[in-house]
Design an enzyme around this catalytic site. Structure first.
Site, PDB file in Angstrom:
ATOM      1  CD  GLU A  72      -1.774  -3.559   5.362  1.00  0.00           C
ATOM      2  OE1 GLU A  72      -2.959  -3.359   5.057  1.00  0.00           O
ATOM      3  OE2 GLU A  72      -1.028  -4.353   4.756  1.00  0.00           O
ATOM      4  CD  GLU A  89      -1.837  -9.856   5.237  1.00  0.00           C
ATOM      5  OE1 GLU A  89      -1.554  -8.778   5.795  1.00  0.00           O
ATOM      6  OE2 GLU A  89      -2.556  -9.921   4.218  1.00  0.00           O
ATOM      7  CG  HIS A 104      -1.639  -1.386   1.343  1.00  0.00           C
ATOM      8  ND1 HIS A 104      -2.600  -1.859   0.476  1.00  0.00           N
ATOM      9  CD2 HIS A 104      -1.410  -2.391   2.235  1.00  0.00           C
ATOM     10  CE1 HIS A 104      -2.960  -3.094   0.846  1.00  0.00           C
ATOM     11  NE2 HIS A 104      -2.249  -3.444   1.903  1.00  0.00           N
ATOM     12  CG  HIS A 164       0.753  -6.632   2.828  1.00  0.00           C
ATOM     13  ND1 HIS A 164      -0.228  -5.872   2.233  1.00  0.00           N
ATOM     14  CD2 HIS A 164       1.679  -6.872   1.863  1.00  0.00           C
ATOM     15  CE1 HIS A 164       0.083  -5.655   0.964  1.00  0.00           C
ATOM     16  NE2 HIS A 164       1.236  -6.254   0.714  1.00  0.00           N
TER      17      HIS A 164
HETATM   18 ZN    ZN Z   1      -2.018  -5.146   3.064  1.00  0.00          ZN
END
Ligand code: ZN
Length: 218
Positions: free
Chosen positions: A44, A176, A7, A99
Site C-alpha cells: 500500500e 481508501e 505509510h 491510502h
Molecule cells: Zn493505509
C-alpha cells in the site's frame, strides 16, 4: 495543496519508531503503521506514493503549489500527527490522505473517510465533507473502481479515530482507493494506468472544490 501518501516503505523495518504512541486528538494511536499489501506483495505504501507522485505532477502542471508529507517511499514515518501538522502549517487550501484498504478479500471498492468534529477540526468539517463528495463523484467519473461493497454508504464514511482527520485545520479527507486483498481491485491498484486515473480524479475533485463548479468529466 496538501498530499499525504499514507505509510512509508521503510516502516516495515522500523517498528520501534512507528509503534510509538501518539495522541490523535481523541485517543491514543500508533505513530504510523506499515499499511496493507496485495496478495502478490505490492505494498500500500508504494501505491499511495505512486498516486501521490502522479497527483503532484498534475497539480503542478495546473499551476498549484504542492506540499507532500513524504518525498520518497524509502523512509520511515513521519508520524500521523506530524503529517497533519505539515499540512496545517502549510495552510493548504485543501488536502488529501491517500491510502488503499486491507478489507475482506471478497469486498471491493473505494471509500472516502470524512472527519468528525472534535474542536481542533471544527472549522473544516463542512468543507471537508463537501470535498469528500467531490472526491467520491470524481472517482466514479474518472475510474471504474466501485464504491465499497463492505464499508460505509455510497463510498463515504465518517471516522473519528484518525489523527489525520482529527487534527486537521485544513479541509481534508482520506481515501481508501480500493481494497488490496481483493484480486480484482489488486489488478487495478497495481496498474500505473489506474494510478494515473486516480490522480486525475483527485485533480478534478480539487478543481471542483476550489472553483465551486461541477466535476469535469474524465
Ligand atoms: Zn493505509
Amino acid at each position: 495543496m496538501g498530499i499525504d501518501p499514507g505509510h512509508n516503505g521503510g516502516n516495515f523495518t522500523n517498528s520501534a519508531i512507528i509503534n510509538k504512541i501518539i495522541w490523535n486528538g481523541r485517543a491514543d494511536e500508533s505513530c504510523d503503521t506499515t499499511g496493507t499489501a496485495t496478495a502478490g506483495g505490492y505494498t500500500e505504501a508504494q501505491f499511495n506514493f505512486s498516486v501521490a507522485a502522479y497527483l503532484r505532477a498534475d497539480l503542478i502542471a495546473a499551476g498549484a503549489h504542492v506540499v507532500m508529507t513524504r518525498d520518497s517511499n524509502g523512509g520511515v514515518g513521519p508520524c500521523v500527527t506530524t503529517r497533519a501538522q505539515i499540512l496545517n502549517d502549510a495552510h493548504a487550501n485543501v488536502a488529501i490522505d491517500i491510502h488503499a484498504d486491507g478489507g475482506p478479500a471478497t469486498g471491493r471498492g473505494f471509500t472516502v473517510l470524512e472527519p468528525v468534529a472534535d474542536a481542533a477540526n471544527d472549522k473544516v468539517i463542512a468543507s471537508s465533507k463537501a470535498f469528500g463528495v467531490d472526491v467520491r463523484d470524481a472517482m466514479l467519473a474518472y475510474t471504474t473502481m466501485p464504491p465499497s461493497t463492505y464499508y460505509g454508504a455510497s463510498g463515504v464514511v465518517e471516522r473519528n479515530d484518525l489523527a489525520g482527520l482529527n487534527l486537521t485545520t485544513v479541509p481534508k479527507i482520506l481515501v481508501e482507493c480500493g481494497n488490496m486483498p481483493n484480486a480484482t481491485d489488486a489488478r487495478m491498484l497495481t496498474s500505473p494506468a489506474f494510478q494515473q486515473q486516480v490522480a486525475r480524479a483527485f485533480t478534478a475533485a480539487i478543481v471542483a472544490f476550489l472553483t465551486g463548479r461541477p466535476i469535469a468529466r474524465g
